[in-house]
Design a protein around this motif. Structure first.
Motif, PDB file in Angstrom:
ATOM      1  N   PHE A   8       0.947  -1.477   0.068  1.00 52.14           N
ATOM      2  CA  PHE A   8      -0.072   0.103  -0.168  1.00 52.14           C
ATOM      3  C   PHE A   8       0.717   1.246  -0.037  1.00 52.14           C
ATOM      4  N   THR A   9       2.076   1.026   0.565  1.00 47.40           N
ATOM      5  CA  THR A   9       2.837   2.362   0.781  1.00 47.40           C
ATOM      6  C   THR A   9       3.535   2.590  -0.639  1.00 47.40           C
ATOM      7  N   VAL A 133      -7.350  -3.938   3.395  1.00 46.18           N
ATOM      8  CA  VAL A 133      -8.053  -3.904   4.527  1.00 46.18           C
ATOM      9  C   VAL A 133      -8.209  -5.652   4.574  1.00 46.18           C
ATOM     10  N   PRO A 134      -7.414  -6.440   5.489  1.00 39.15           N
ATOM     11  CA  PRO A 134      -7.353  -7.977   5.587  1.00 39.15           C
ATOM     12  C   PRO A 134      -8.962  -8.447   6.078  1.00 39.15           C
ATOM     13  N   ALA A 135      -9.418  -9.547   5.226  1.00 35.86           N
ATOM     14  CA  ALA A 135     -10.637  -9.869   5.754  1.00 35.86           C
ATOM     15  C   ALA A 135     -10.856 -10.386   7.114  1.00 35.86           C
ATOM     16  N   LEU A 140     -12.342   0.140  10.222  1.00 34.75           N
ATOM     17  CA  LEU A 140     -12.059   1.361  10.721  1.00 34.75           C
ATOM     18  C   LEU A 140     -10.694   1.916  11.057  1.00 34.75           C
ATOM     19  N   PRO A 141      -9.997   0.895  12.284  1.00 40.97           N
ATOM     20  CA  PRO A 141      -8.682   1.302  12.604  1.00 40.97           C
ATOM     21  C   PRO A 141      -7.608   1.024  11.436  1.00 40.97           C
ATOM     22  N   LEU A 146      -4.159   3.199   7.022  1.00 43.26           N
ATOM     23  CA  LEU A 146      -3.901   3.462   5.345  1.00 43.26           C
ATOM     24  C   LEU A 146      -4.046   4.986   5.235  1.00 43.26           C
ATOM     25  N   ALA A 147      -5.002   5.678   5.704  1.00 41.12           N
ATOM     26  CA  ALA A 147      -5.275   7.220   5.556  1.00 41.12           C
ATOM     27  C   ALA A 147      -3.940   7.882   5.940  1.00 41.12           C
ATOM     28  N   LEU A 148      -3.506   7.303   7.185  1.00 40.46           N
ATOM     29  CA  LEU A 148      -2.568   8.233   7.707  1.00 40.46           C
ATOM     30  C   LEU A 148      -1.190   7.856   6.875  1.00 40.46           C
TER      31      LEU A 148
END
Length: 204
Positions: A8-9, A133-135, A140-141, A146-148
């Motif tokens: 993701f990064t 986001v792992p299943a 939310l966390p 990821l947004a940060l």
């Protein structure tokens, strides 16, 4: 850091580094002064926080589901970027020099509005974040993390751009170089503004 975060990064870094209106606005303001460039970067960061909030609460899904609203935001954002481009093309080197002692309010506002009025950023968050986001894990966390990461990458990248432009400022602010950079920046912003306006207007 797990493999998904590393991937993701990398994806986020590529998306952030792609030339666009944000990049051009940072260059435009960094040419004025380091303080203006950094203020513009902080404005972009504030704009990204808006998109992060929209994505997390699901409002970005509304933009995807209501084409008219999405097109309206595209038009508003395109007009603003187009306005910046026209203003830049009208700007002269003497005006750049006169702006150096101004407050940071204008570049901060330009960075924020340019980013916040780009609905594609919200849709990017909405489409890209869920894939990492792992299943079975709390959404939310993970989404906030990821947004940060995106926010941190953007702040670092655009600050590097601003500092690099400022470091080259002595050469870039020479009359001939300044006129050339102002021309290129103005043309780029105008082109980005037109590019943002074409899809929604052609859909009418």
């Amino acid at each position: 850091m797990d493999a998904q975060l590393i991937a993701f990064t990398g994806v986020s870094a590529g998306l952030v580094a792609m030339p666009g209106a944000d990049f051009t606005v940072v260059v435009r303001n960094a040419l004025v002064s380091r303080r203006a460039g950094i203020a513009c970067v902080l404005g972009i960061g504030a704009g990204l926080l808006v998109h992060v909030t929209l994505a997390v609460v699901g409002v970005a899904a509304v933009l995807a589901a209501v084409p008219a609203l999405f097109r309206a935001l595209q038009v508003v954002g395109g007009l603003y970027v187009l306005y910046l481009g026209v203003q830049t093309l009208r700007q002269r080197h003497t005006e750049v020099a006169d702006e150096r002692e101004e407050s940071t309010a204008r570049p901060l506002r330009q960075g924020f509005v340019t980013n916040a009025l780009n609905p594609k950023a919200s849709l990017t968050f909405l489409s890209v974040l869920p894939q990492f986001v792992p299943a079975g894990s709390p959404a939310l966390p993970r989404t906030l993390l990821l947004a940060l990461i995106v926010l941190a990458i953007a702040l670092v990248w655009f600050q590097v751009v601003a500092l690099l432009v400022d470091r080259l400022g002595r050469w870039l602010r020479r009359p001939r170089a300044a006129r050339a950079v102002t021309l290129v920046t103005g043309v780029a912003l105008t082109a980005f503004g037109v590019a943002l306006l074409v899809p929604p207007l052609s859909a009418l």
